[in-house]
Design a protein around this motif. Structure first.
Motif, short mmCIF file in Angstrom:
data_model
loop_
_atom_site.label_atom_id
_atom_site.label_comp_id
_atom_site.label_asym_id
_atom_site.label_seq_id
_atom_site.Cartn_x
_atom_site.Cartn_y
_atom_site.Cartn_z
N UNK A 185 -22.65 23.41 -11.41
CA UNK A 185 -22.44 23.55 -12.75
C UNK A 185 -21.05 24.25 -13.10
N UNK A 186 -20.98 25.38 -12.48
CA UNK A 186 -19.61 26.15 -12.57
C UNK A 186 -18.41 25.11 -12.46
N UNK A 187 -18.62 24.19 -11.43
CA UNK A 187 -17.50 23.28 -10.82
C UNK A 187 -17.25 22.10 -11.77
N UNK A 188 -18.43 21.66 -12.13
CA UNK A 188 -18.46 20.63 -13.34
C UNK A 188 -17.65 21.13 -14.55
N UNK A 189 -18.13 22.22 -14.91
CA UNK A 189 -17.76 22.80 -16.45
C UNK A 189 -16.27 22.86 -16.35
N UNK A 190 -15.94 23.61 -15.13
CA UNK A 190 -14.54 24.10 -15.18
C UNK A 190 -13.62 22.73 -15.16
N UNK A 191 -13.97 21.92 -14.47
CA UNK A 191 -13.27 20.45 -14.06
C UNK A 191 -12.98 20.04 -15.49
N UNK A 192 -14.09 19.81 -16.47
CA UNK A 192 -13.90 19.27 -17.53
C UNK A 192 -13.28 19.78 -18.39
N UNK A 193 -13.42 21.42 -18.67
CA UNK A 193 -12.96 22.04 -19.85
C UNK A 193 -11.39 22.62 -19.20
N UNK A 194 -11.15 22.57 -18.06
CA UNK A 194 -9.76 23.04 -17.40
C UNK A 194 -8.82 21.72 -18.21
N UNK A 195 -9.14 20.42 -17.96
CA UNK A 195 -8.26 19.34 -18.53
C UNK A 195 -8.19 19.44 -20.12
N UNK A 196 -9.38 19.70 -20.65
CA UNK A 196 -9.40 19.85 -22.19
C UNK A 196 -8.87 20.82 -22.86
N UNK A 197 -8.88 22.08 -22.36
CA UNK A 197 -8.27 23.20 -22.99
C UNK A 197 -6.65 22.90 -22.61
#
Length: 436
Positions: A185-197
């Motif tokens: 989950x830390x890697x899923x979340x950071x993957x999605x949110x790094x692009x969105x931010x």
């Protein structure tokens, strides 16, 4: 003459720290992401670190710093020069999930800009760009200047994300896929949110799918992912909210590229399946509120019914060289799947429908594979509907009839028809989490 750079850390020390359950420092995280992007940290070393993260987890502060380091690996967009606020939506992916298509122009009606940077499909979930590329002439690739101009003049853009956003994520995503660490989950979340931010939006609404057709099958795990992403957005100064939505049954009555565009246009014309309309409206209300432009549900629905959202859609498609009035492709071959008995359709499995659409040609197994614009599945009934023996439940569409066999295999056990059964529908929105 070349000089070697002295590295701040040793990759093995960082791996061992996380292996032993320690909290990584900001400096360690910044270095390891940068060094991996530069090729100093080897693939096998990052694979080991990913596995340590999967097994031992990360604190909120660690995940936030990891995400910030991935953002810092590339460029960051800036929409502050626009005359209106920005609000974006991200879905974790599902079957029949065409919500972006009616949602972006609908939100733009209310003077909120929607910078929707989208991708192509892989596996059983469809990609927004694949759907739109079934429209004759439509162009996915825009320059930053073209994107900014379209956001300013029309209020919405759906286009391909540039390669400069979070390049560290592209390397990490590919590595996770082949090392059994996709589920962290830390890697899923950071993957999605790094692009969105990095995309620079001021507000973000997350549609976290739960069920057989979703990446997250379990509600508790989906809630953990949603909470993690909401926290990441909040820590980065982006007003973030997440809806957990059901993906045990496909959204709408179509799964496939041109098929889903047709259904989206029906929604923009004031019709369309109820679940697609309801979720589009729910997400629009959230996006507008997050952008400090609250609008009531009735007013949002009115913008679909009276043609205002359709007007924005037509202008969006034309701005990217597409013809919104052109006939969309149809597959050359069809085959029906019929109800085996009289009764109530009590289950229609999203994953199985998605696999069938993929095997018919609507999706791809590898990123370089082509897709068929007209391929997919049309559903003639949804759970809760009464059906008669021999009535078509599904119609399969493809240009290559030899694909029917494998698609039909995927549909073996995909639905239940029960005589005299009562039916209790699953709510479309299962939970809501907010960071503000």
């Amino acid at each position: 003459m070349t000089t070697s750079r002295t590295e701040a850390f040793d990759a093995v020390d960082v791996i061992v720290a996380k292996r032993d359950g320690k909290v990584l420092t900001d400096a360690q995280i910044d270095w390891v992401i940068d060094a991996y992007t530069r090729g100093v940290v080897a693939e096998e070393q990052m694979a080991a670190l990913n596995m340590a993260i999967l097994l031992n987890g990360m604190t909120r502060a660690e995940i936030s710093r990891w995400t910030a380091a991935m953002i810092a690996s590339g460029e960051r967009m800036d929409f502050s020069g626009l005359s209106r606020p920005t609000s974006d939506k991200h879905s974790t992916g599902g079957v029949g999930d065409k919500i972006t298509l009616p949602l972006a122009p609908l939100v733009a009606v209310f003077d909120v800009a929607v910078p929707q940077l989208s991708g192509r499909g892989l596996g059983h979930t469809g990609g927004t760009l694949d759907k739109l590329e079934s429209i004759p002439g439509w162009r996915a690739a825009l320059t930053n200047d073209e994107m900014m101009a379209q956001l300013e003049h029309l209020g919405a853009v759906i286009c391909q994300a540039g390669s400069g956003l979070a390049p560290a994520d592209r390397k990490l995503y590919a590595l996770r896929d082949v090392t059994g660490t996709v589920e962290a989950i830390p890697l899923i979340a950071s993957s999605i949110m790094s692009k969105k931010i990095a995309e620079g939006t001021g507000a973000l609404v997350l549609d976290v799918k739960v069920g057989s057709g979703a990446f997250m099958k379990d509600l508790d795990r989906a809630r953990e992912l949603a909470r993690t992403m909401v926290d990441l957005g909040t820590d980065a100064g982006v007003r973030t909210v997440a809806l957990l939505t059901d993906m045990s049954t496909p959204l709408g009555l179509t799964a496939g590229n041109a098929l889903e565009v047709r259904e989206s246009v029906e929604v923009l014309a004031g019709g369309g399946p109820r679940d697609v309309v309801d979720l589009t409206v729910a997400l629009a209300v959230e996006m507008l509120a997050a952008a400090h432009k609250p609008v009531g549900e009735d007013e949002v629905r009115a913008a679909l019914a009276d043609g205002r959202a359709m007007d924005v859609w037509n202008r969006m498609i034309e701005a990217q060289e597409g013809d919104p009035h052109a006939e969309l492709p149809w597959a050359t071959e069809t085959q029906d799947v019929v109800a085996p008995a009289d009764g109530v359709l009590t289950r229609l499995d999203a994953y199985d429908i998605g696999i069938a659409a993929w095997r018919l040609g609507a999706g791809r197994a590898r990123r370089e594979d082509p897709v068929q614009a007209g391929a997919g599945v049309v559903m003639h009934a949804k759970p809760g509907d009464t059906v008669r023996k021999g009535q078509p439940l599904l119609t399969l569409h493809t240009d290559t009839p030899e694909k029917f066999g494998r698609a039909l295999e995927a549909l073996d056990g995909a639905f239940d028809v029960t005589a005299g059964a009562g039916f209790t529908p699953t709510p479309l929105v299962l939970d809501r989490l907010s960071g503000f």
